[in-house]
Design a protein around this motif. Structure first.
Motif, PDB file in Angstrom:
ATOM      1  N   THR A 135       0.810  -1.219   0.000  1.00 34.82           N
ATOM      2  CA  THR A 135       0.000   0.000   0.000  1.00 34.82           C
ATOM      3  C   THR A 135       0.841   1.265   0.000  1.00 34.82           C
ATOM      4  OG1 THR A 135      -0.161  -0.052   2.411  1.00 34.82           O
ATOM      5  CG2 THR A 135      -1.960  -1.085   1.157  1.00 34.82           C
ATOM      6  N   ARG A 136       2.121   1.132   0.331  1.00 33.57           N
ATOM      7  CA  ARG A 136       3.028   2.289   0.319  1.00 33.57           C
ATOM      8  C   ARG A 136       4.438   1.822  -0.002  1.00 33.57           C
ATOM      9  NH1 ARG A 136       1.019   1.303   5.336  1.00 33.57           N
ATOM     10  NH2 ARG A 136       2.690   1.015   6.804  1.00 33.57           N
ATOM     11  N   GLU A 137       5.314   2.771  -0.186  1.00 35.53           N
ATOM     12  CA  GLU A 137       6.705   2.463  -0.526  1.00 35.53           C
ATOM     13  C   GLU A 137       7.327   1.566   0.542  1.00 35.53           C
ATOM     14  OE1 GLU A 137       8.624   6.239  -0.704  1.00 35.53           O
ATOM     15  OE2 GLU A 137       7.676   6.778  -2.602  1.00 35.53           O
ATOM     16  N   PRO A 138       8.159   0.623   0.126  1.00 35.87           N
ATOM     17  CA  PRO A 138       8.803  -0.281   1.099  1.00 35.87           C
ATOM     18  C   PRO A 138       9.595   0.456   2.180  1.00 35.87           C
ATOM     19  CG  PRO A 138       9.139  -1.080  -1.136  1.00 35.87           C
ATOM     20  CD  PRO A 138       8.491   0.269  -1.257  1.00 35.87           C
ATOM     21  N   GLN A 139      10.132   1.635   1.857  1.00 33.64           N
ATOM     22  CA  GLN A 139      10.902   2.409   2.833  1.00 33.64           C
ATOM     23  C   GLN A 139       9.995   3.021   3.908  1.00 33.64           C
ATOM     24  OE1 GLN A 139      10.991   2.727  -0.459  1.00 33.64           O
ATOM     25  NE2 GLN A 139      13.072   2.261  -1.077  1.00 33.64           N
ATOM     26  N   ARG A 140       8.686   2.973   3.683  1.00 34.09           N
ATOM     27  CA  ARG A 140       7.746   3.557   4.643  1.00 34.09           C
ATOM     28  C   ARG A 140       6.987   2.494   5.436  1.00 34.09           C
ATOM     29  NH1 ARG A 140       3.904   7.052   2.088  1.00 34.09           N
ATOM     30  NH2 ARG A 140       3.498   7.772   4.177  1.00 34.09           N
ATOM     31  N   ILE A 141       7.424   1.245   5.315  1.00 33.34           N
ATOM     32  CA  ILE A 141       6.810   0.152   6.073  1.00 33.34           C
ATOM     33  C   ILE A 141       7.885  -0.438   6.974  1.00 33.34           C
ATOM     34  CG2 ILE A 141       5.660  -2.097   5.955  1.00 33.34           C
ATOM     35  CD1 ILE A 141       4.780  -1.328   3.091  1.00 33.34           C
ATOM     36  N   SER A 142       7.637  -0.455   8.269  1.00 25.99           N
ATOM     37  CA  SER A 142       8.644  -0.999   9.188  1.00 25.99           C
ATOM     38  C   SER A 142       8.451  -2.499   9.373  1.00 25.99           C
ATOM     39  CB  SER A 142       8.578  -0.296  10.544  1.00 25.99           C
ATOM     40  OG  SER A 142       7.476  -0.763  11.301  1.00 25.99           O
ATOM     41  N   VAL A 143       9.536  -3.145   9.701  1.00 25.15           N
ATOM     42  CA  VAL A 143       9.501  -4.572  10.015  1.00 25.15           C
ATOM     43  C   VAL A 143       8.583  -4.798  11.219  1.00 25.15           C
ATOM     44  CG1 VAL A 143      10.898  -6.502  10.868  1.00 25.15           C
ATOM     45  CG2 VAL A 143      11.752  -5.063   9.006  1.00 25.15           C
ATOM     46  N   GLY A 144       8.646  -3.903  12.192  1.00 24.55           N
ATOM     47  CA  GLY A 144       7.796  -4.016  13.375  1.00 24.55           C
ATOM     48  C   GLY A 144       6.322  -3.999  13.028  1.00 24.55           C
ATOM     49  N   GLU A 145       5.943  -3.145  12.092  1.00 20.96           N
ATOM     50  CA  GLU A 145       4.546  -3.068  11.668  1.00 20.96           C
ATOM     51  C   GLU A 145       4.086  -4.401  11.074  1.00 20.96           C
ATOM     52  OE1 GLU A 145       1.792  -0.410   8.605  1.00 20.96           O
ATOM     53  OE2 GLU A 145       3.928   0.034   8.772  1.00 20.96           O
ATOM     54  N   VAL A 146       4.919  -4.986  10.238  1.00 20.71           N
ATOM     55  CA  VAL A 146       4.585  -6.262   9.603  1.00 20.71           C
ATOM     56  C   VAL A 146       4.490  -7.365  10.657  1.00 20.71           C
ATOM     57  CG1 VAL A 146       5.372  -8.031   7.979  1.00 20.71           C
ATOM     58  CG2 VAL A 146       5.588  -5.605   7.388  1.00 20.71           C
ATOM     59  N   LEU A 147       5.491  -7.451  11.533  1.00 20.64           N
ATOM     60  CA  LEU A 147       5.490  -8.505  12.548  1.00 20.64           C
ATOM     61  C   LEU A 147       4.318  -8.382  13.511  1.00 20.64           C
ATOM     62  CD1 LEU A 147       9.289  -8.876  13.295  1.00 20.64           C
ATOM     63  CD2 LEU A 147       7.802 -10.481  12.094  1.00 20.64           C
ATOM     64  N   ARG A 148       3.966  -7.173  13.893  1.00 21.74           N
ATOM     65  CA  ARG A 148       2.837  -6.997  14.808  1.00 21.74           C
ATOM     66  C   ARG A 148       1.514  -7.361  14.132  1.00 21.74           C
ATOM     67  NH1 ARG A 148       6.138  -2.516  15.913  1.00 21.74           N
ATOM     68  NH2 ARG A 148       7.306  -2.901  17.816  1.00 21.74           N
ATOM     69  N   ALA A 149       1.422  -7.095  12.827  1.00 18.52           N
ATOM     70  CA  ALA A 149       0.214  -7.476  12.089  1.00 18.52           C
ATOM     71  C   ALA A 149       0.052  -8.985  12.043  1.00 18.52           C
ATOM     72  CB  ALA A 149       0.265  -6.911  10.668  1.00 18.52           C
ATOM     73  N   LEU A 150       1.165  -9.695  11.986  1.00 18.71           N
ATOM     74  CA  LEU A 150       1.126 -11.152  11.855  1.00 18.71           C
ATOM     75  C   LEU A 150       1.202 -11.890  13.191  1.00 18.71           C
ATOM     76  CD1 LEU A 150       3.526 -11.279   8.814  1.00 18.71           C
ATOM     77  CD2 LEU A 150       1.078 -11.819   8.765  1.00 18.71           C
ATOM     78  N   GLU A 151       2.041 -11.404  14.078  1.00 17.41           N
ATOM     79  CA  GLU A 151       2.276 -12.086  15.349  1.00 17.41           C
ATOM     80  C   GLU A 151       1.366 -11.577  16.469  1.00 17.41           C
ATOM     81  OE1 GLU A 151       4.306 -14.599  15.833  1.00 17.41           O
ATOM     82  OE2 GLU A 151       5.641 -14.545  14.112  1.00 17.41           O
ATOM     83  N   GLY A 152       0.883 -10.359  16.329  1.00 19.12           N
ATOM     84  CA  GLY A 152       0.064  -9.768  17.378  1.00 19.12           C
ATOM     85  C   GLY A 152       0.894  -8.997  18.388  1.00 19.12           C
ATOM     86  N   SER A 153       2.056  -9.500  18.723  1.00 19.57           N
ATOM     87  CA  SER A 153       2.904  -8.860  19.722  1.00 19.57           C
ATOM     88  C   SER A 153       4.350  -9.274  19.488  1.00 19.57           C
ATOM     89  CB  SER A 153       2.482  -9.287  21.126  1.00 19.57           C
ATOM     90  OG  SER A 153       3.414  -8.861  22.089  1.00 19.57           O
ATOM     91  N   THR A 154       5.240  -8.393  19.838  1.00 28.34           N
ATOM     92  CA  THR A 154       6.662  -8.713  19.781  1.00 28.34           C
ATOM     93  C   THR A 154       7.275  -8.631  21.184  1.00 28.34           C
ATOM     94  OG1 THR A 154       7.224  -6.413  19.283  1.00 28.34           O
ATOM     95  CG2 THR A 154       6.927  -7.907  17.400  1.00 28.34           C
ATOM     96  N   ASP A 155       6.426  -8.700  22.191  1.00 21.01           N
ATOM     97  CA  ASP A 155       6.894  -8.585  23.574  1.00 21.01           C
ATOM     98  C   ASP A 155       7.731  -9.788  23.983  1.00 21.01           C
ATOM     99  OD1 ASP A 155       5.416  -6.256  23.679  1.00 21.01           O
ATOM    100  OD2 ASP A 155       3.729  -7.176  24.744  1.00 21.01           O
ATOM    101  N   VAL A 156       8.836  -9.517  24.682  1.00 15.93           N
ATOM    102  CA  VAL A 156       9.690 -10.609  25.162  1.00 15.93           C
ATOM    103  C   VAL A 156       9.021 -11.369  26.295  1.00 15.93           C
ATOM    104  CG1 VAL A 156      11.902  -9.681  24.411  1.00 15.93           C
ATOM    105  CG2 VAL A 156      11.034  -9.042  26.642  1.00 15.93           C
ATOM    106  N   VAL A 157       8.289 -10.675  27.131  1.00  9.09           N
ATOM    107  CA  VAL A 157       7.473 -11.274  28.189  1.00  9.09           C
ATOM    108  C   VAL A 157       6.200 -10.442  28.309  1.00  9.09           C
ATOM    109  CG1 VAL A 157       9.348 -12.340  29.541  1.00  9.09           C
ATOM    110  CG2 VAL A 157       8.710  -9.982  29.976  1.00  9.09           C
TER     111      VAL A 157
END
Length: 148
Positions: free
Chosen positions: A68-90
């Protein structure tokens, strides 16, 4: 923290779309073939990415998926949170309402907060564009080594 196949395969799929950004939509089968991911599983991932506003779909014979936007404007964190729900260590360092009754007295919590802060920084500062450039360079090195 350990990412599931949702996160790793999803990142690979988004990088594949980024490699073709601006050219037009990419078929699900093309992404699946290039990345070695089953189409059925990829379809599930794309639904999550679409719901998060990261990809869009184009219907029709030449349809498929696109960022939906340029690859430089999409963060890895945004993608992972969309798929994983959370990136929390605990759980106790997240914002999901998982409040630990020992949070104020836990001797390990400062470490977990520091780790989480640094992980978030890396995930949010790294873009899909950077991953794509790295992937392209890696493939060039592999091809060069194979020809040597």
């Amino acid at each position: 923290m350990k990412f599931s196949t949702k996160g790793t395969y999803g990142l690979r799929a988004v990088v594949e779309l980024a490699k073709r950004y601006g050219v037009g939509p990419v078929s699900l089968s093309a992404v699946a073939t290039e990345q070695g991911i089953s189409e059925a599983y990829l379809e599930q991932l794309m639904r999550s990415l679409k719901a998060a506003g990261i990809v869009t779909t184009v219907r029709g014979k030449t349809g498929g998926y696109a960022l939906t936007r340029e690859p430089q404007r999409i963060s890895v964190g945004e993608v992972l949170r969309a798929l994983e729900g959370s990136t929390d260590v605990v759980d106790c360092v997240g914002t999901e309402g998982n409040v630990c009754e020992n949070a104020c007295t836990c001797s390990a919590r400062p470490l977990f907060l520091k780790l989480q802060s640094r992980i978030n920084a890396v995930l949010d500062e790294t873009t899909i564009g950077e991953l794509t450039e790295d992937h392209i360079e890696q493939k060039k090195r592999i091809e060069h080594a194979r020809l040597s």
